[in-house]
Design a protein around this motif. Structure first.
Motif, PDB file in Angstrom:
ATOM      1  N   TRP A  47       0.807  -1.217   0.000  1.00 53.42           N
ATOM      2  CA  TRP A  47       0.000   0.000   0.000  1.00 53.42           C
ATOM      3  C   TRP A  47       0.841   1.268   0.000  1.00 53.42           C
ATOM      4  CZ3 TRP A  47      -4.978   0.044  -1.104  1.00 53.42           C
ATOM      5  CH2 TRP A  47      -5.665  -1.160  -1.013  1.00 53.42           C
ATOM      6  N   GLY A  48       2.132   1.163   0.209  1.00 54.19           N
ATOM      7  CA  GLY A  48       3.004   2.330   0.116  1.00 54.19           C
ATOM      8  C   GLY A  48       3.299   2.589  -1.354  1.00 54.19           C
ATOM      9  N   MET A  49       2.660   3.578  -1.935  1.00 56.90           N
ATOM     10  CA  MET A  49       2.725   3.761  -3.385  1.00 56.90           C
ATOM     11  C   MET A  49       3.543   4.983  -3.778  1.00 56.90           C
ATOM     12  SD  MET A  49      -1.050   2.655  -4.551  1.00 56.90           S
ATOM     13  CE  MET A  49      -1.774   1.134  -3.965  1.00 56.90           C
ATOM     14  N   LEU A  50       4.736   5.101  -3.225  1.00 54.06           N
ATOM     15  CA  LEU A  50       5.595   6.229  -3.559  1.00 54.06           C
ATOM     16  C   LEU A  50       5.977   6.224  -5.033  1.00 54.06           C
ATOM     17  CD1 LEU A  50       8.024   6.214  -0.492  1.00 54.06           C
ATOM     18  CD2 LEU A  50       6.109   7.745  -0.901  1.00 54.06           C
ATOM     19  N   GLU A  51       6.224   5.035  -5.592  1.00 54.63           N
ATOM     20  CA  GLU A  51       6.649   4.937  -6.990  1.00 54.63           C
ATOM     21  C   GLU A  51       5.565   5.443  -7.928  1.00 54.63           C
ATOM     22  OE1 GLU A  51       6.170   2.229  -5.044  1.00 54.63           O
ATOM     23  OE2 GLU A  51       8.185   1.602  -4.427  1.00 54.63           O
ATOM     24  N   ILE A  52       4.314   5.079  -7.630  1.00 64.42           N
ATOM     25  CA  ILE A  52       3.202   5.499  -8.485  1.00 64.42           C
ATOM     26  C   ILE A  52       2.998   7.009  -8.387  1.00 64.42           C
ATOM     27  CG2 ILE A  52       0.704   5.259  -8.841  1.00 64.42           C
ATOM     28  CD1 ILE A  52       1.101   2.325  -7.870  1.00 64.42           C
ATOM     29  N   PHE A  53       3.134   7.548  -7.186  1.00 69.74           N
ATOM     30  CA  PHE A  53       3.005   8.989  -6.990  1.00 69.74           C
ATOM     31  C   PHE A  53       4.099   9.721  -7.764  1.00 69.74           C
ATOM     32  CE2 PHE A  53       3.460  12.893  -4.369  1.00 69.74           C
ATOM     33  CZ  PHE A  53       2.181  13.389  -4.553  1.00 69.74           C
ATOM     34  N   MET A  54       5.326   9.197  -7.716  1.00 70.14           N
ATOM     35  CA  MET A  54       6.446   9.812  -8.438  1.00 70.14           C
ATOM     36  C   MET A  54       6.214   9.752  -9.942  1.00 70.14           C
ATOM     37  SD  MET A  54       9.160  11.390  -7.616  1.00 70.14           S
ATOM     38  CE  MET A  54      10.434  12.175  -8.577  1.00 70.14           C
ATOM     39  N   LEU A  55       5.684   8.643 -10.423  1.00 64.80           N
ATOM     40  CA  LEU A  55       5.371   8.511 -11.850  1.00 64.80           C
ATOM     41  C   LEU A  55       4.302   9.527 -12.258  1.00 64.80           C
ATOM     42  CD1 LEU A  55       5.966   6.827 -14.387  1.00 64.80           C
ATOM     43  CD2 LEU A  55       4.105   5.329 -13.710  1.00 64.80           C
ATOM     44  N   GLY A  56       3.291   9.704 -11.408  1.00 61.15           N
ATOM     45  CA  GLY A  56       2.253  10.704 -11.669  1.00 61.15           C
ATOM     46  C   GLY A  56       2.824  12.112 -11.739  1.00 61.15           C
ATOM     47  N   ILE A  57       3.797  12.399 -10.868  1.00 61.82           N
ATOM     48  CA  ILE A  57       4.438  13.720 -10.873  1.00 61.82           C
ATOM     49  C   ILE A  57       5.188  13.939 -12.189  1.00 61.82           C
ATOM     50  CG2 ILE A  57       6.275  15.086  -9.804  1.00 61.82           C
ATOM     51  CD1 ILE A  57       5.406  13.671  -7.146  1.00 61.82           C
ATOM     52  N   LEU A  58       5.909  12.913 -12.651  1.00 63.32           N
ATOM     53  CA  LEU A  58       6.666  13.042 -13.900  1.00 63.32           C
ATOM     54  C   LEU A  58       5.740  13.259 -15.090  1.00 63.32           C
ATOM     55  CD1 LEU A  58       9.365  10.279 -13.340  1.00 63.32           C
ATOM     56  CD2 LEU A  58       9.656  12.747 -13.173  1.00 63.32           C
ATOM     57  N   VAL A  59       4.605  12.546 -15.112  1.00 56.91           N
ATOM     58  CA  VAL A  59       3.624  12.729 -16.189  1.00 56.91           C
ATOM     59  C   VAL A  59       3.061  14.148 -16.145  1.00 56.91           C
ATOM     60  CG1 VAL A  59       1.348  12.015 -17.024  1.00 56.91           C
ATOM     61  CG2 VAL A  59       3.031  10.285 -16.370  1.00 56.91           C
ATOM     62  N   ALA A  60       2.745  14.628 -14.941  1.00 54.88           N
ATOM     63  CA  ALA A  60       2.208  15.989 -14.794  1.00 54.88           C
ATOM     64  C   ALA A  60       3.233  17.030 -15.241  1.00 54.88           C
ATOM     65  CB  ALA A  60       1.797  16.231 -13.347  1.00 54.88           C
TER      66      ALA A  60
END
Length: 198
Positions: free
Chosen positions: A139-152
């Motif tokens: 449930w620790g989704m730091l990688e997904i959050f970081m990927l979302g930041i890069l897309v943004a």
């Protein structure tokens, strides 16, 4: 002696306690366990690094957007606050849990397990904490959050000048350090040492 079931052929293999070699299945040769030297020291050092990076990621500016002489600076928690203000309570809670509270809980859990083992101190309910740590890991989704930041960043780069702050780099390093800290753990060694202390 302890018994390990092979995940490939289900053979029960017996090994001496405290084995420091790579353990292979007697029937099919599958790797049952790979010893990780200095597991506790390395994981504790990485957990300390993760805590420092986590504090930096929350404290410093995350992104600055420049458009037509107007500059808007945001921090990591700004997005959660904005989601809450827009009445997206479920999404704001989910982002807070998966990107802030669960990673912080993982770091605290690592400290709670590893520091007492390192300095031979008592740690009540350490086995429960270790089980909980292993259950919440997905449930620790730091990688997904970081990927979302890069897309943004790529999408917003067409509308305004995006200046990444110190927090972005700290967050990126935090993703790598947390992955390294979890993979440096030697679960059989921890189970054995925690069970022995109980």
């Amino acid at each position: 002696m302890h018994v390990v079931a092979c995940h490939d052929c289900d053979l029960l293999n017996s090994f001496p306690d405290g084995a420091t070699a790579t353990l292979l299945c007697a029937r099919c040769g599958a790797v049952l366990h790979r010893h990780k030297p200095d597991s506790i020291d390395r994981s504790l050092a990485l957990a300390i690094s993760a805590l420092i990076l986590f504090i930096m990621a929350l404290s410093f500016p995350f992104l600055a957007m420049k458009s037509g002489g107007f500059v808007q600076e945001t921090r990591l928690l700004t997005g959660i606050v904005e989601l809450w203000r827009q009445d997206l309570y479920g999404l704001a809670t989910l982002v807070l849990l998966t990107c802030v509270l669960i990673p912080l809980g993982q770091i605290a859990g690592l400290f709670y397990l590893l520091a007492p083992l390192k300095w031979d101190l008592p740690a009540p309910h350490a086995l429960r904490v270790f089980r909980l740590l292993r259950h919440v890991a997905p449930w620790g989704m730091l990688e997904i959050f970081m990927l979302g930041i890069l897309v943004a960043l790529v999408k917003l780069g067409k509308m305004a000048t995006i200046v990444p702050g110190i927090s972005v780099f700290a967050f990126g390093l935090l993703v790598l350090i947390m992955a390294a800290a979890i993979s440096a753990l030697d679960p059989p060694l921890l189970w054995e040492r925690l069970d022995r202390r109980r």
